[in-house]
Design a protein around this motif. Sequence first.
Motif, short mmCIF file in Angstrom:
data_model
loop_
_atom_site.label_atom_id
_atom_site.label_comp_id
_atom_site.label_asym_id
_atom_site.label_seq_id
_atom_site.Cartn_x
_atom_site.Cartn_y
_atom_site.Cartn_z
N UNK A 44 32.38 -4.95 -73.93
CA UNK A 44 33.62 -4.95 -73.10
C UNK A 44 33.62 -5.72 -71.86
N UNK A 45 34.50 -6.10 -71.05
CA UNK A 45 34.29 -6.88 -69.87
C UNK A 45 34.30 -5.77 -68.62
N UNK A 46 34.05 -4.58 -68.47
CA UNK A 46 33.96 -3.87 -67.54
C UNK A 46 32.82 -2.75 -67.87
N UNK A 47 32.34 -1.97 -66.93
CA UNK A 47 31.60 -0.94 -66.93
C UNK A 47 32.19 0.37 -66.73
N UNK A 48 32.20 1.22 -67.92
CA UNK A 48 32.92 2.52 -67.59
C UNK A 48 32.00 3.53 -67.11
N UNK A 49 30.67 3.33 -66.75
CA UNK A 49 29.89 4.28 -66.27
C UNK A 49 29.93 4.22 -64.57
N UNK A 50 30.43 3.13 -64.24
CA UNK A 50 30.62 3.29 -62.60
C UNK A 50 31.33 4.27 -62.08
N UNK A 51 31.23 4.59 -60.80
CA UNK A 51 31.66 5.61 -59.98
C UNK A 51 33.20 5.28 -59.91
N UNK A 52 33.97 6.41 -60.21
CA UNK A 52 35.44 6.33 -60.04
C UNK A 52 36.30 5.23 -61.09
N UNK A 53 35.51 5.18 -62.29
CA UNK A 53 35.97 4.11 -63.12
C UNK A 53 37.24 4.78 -63.56
N UNK A 54 37.52 6.05 -63.95
CA UNK A 54 38.59 6.70 -64.68
C UNK A 54 39.76 6.58 -63.53
N UNK A 55 39.33 6.64 -62.15
CA UNK A 55 40.52 6.73 -61.32
C UNK A 55 41.22 5.34 -61.25
N UNK A 56 40.22 4.17 -61.33
CA UNK A 56 40.51 2.81 -61.50
C UNK A 56 41.45 2.65 -62.71
N UNK A 57 40.81 3.18 -63.62
CA UNK A 57 41.65 2.73 -65.09
C UNK A 57 42.80 3.63 -64.91
N UNK A 58 43.06 4.69 -64.67
CA UNK A 58 44.51 4.93 -64.83
C UNK A 58 45.50 4.62 -63.72
#
Length: 69
Positions: free
Chosen positions: A33-47
Amino acid sequence: MRLPGTVARRGFHTTRPQFSSPHHYPEGPRNSIPFNPLTRFFFVRYWGFMAVGFGAPFGIAVWQTYKNG
């Protein structure tokens, strides 16, 4: 001429799976996948990205409906 009871032989083949790793890719999970879901605040940026992507067409439609012109 082909007889009605015969079936054409099709060349299906598969590659033998390699079970040396439990993952699909030898590099491991989350590598394709072209992004790292383990970074800080990933889910905030994703949603946030999903909300903007889903809401933008509706916002544009409302803006086009109510603009003067």
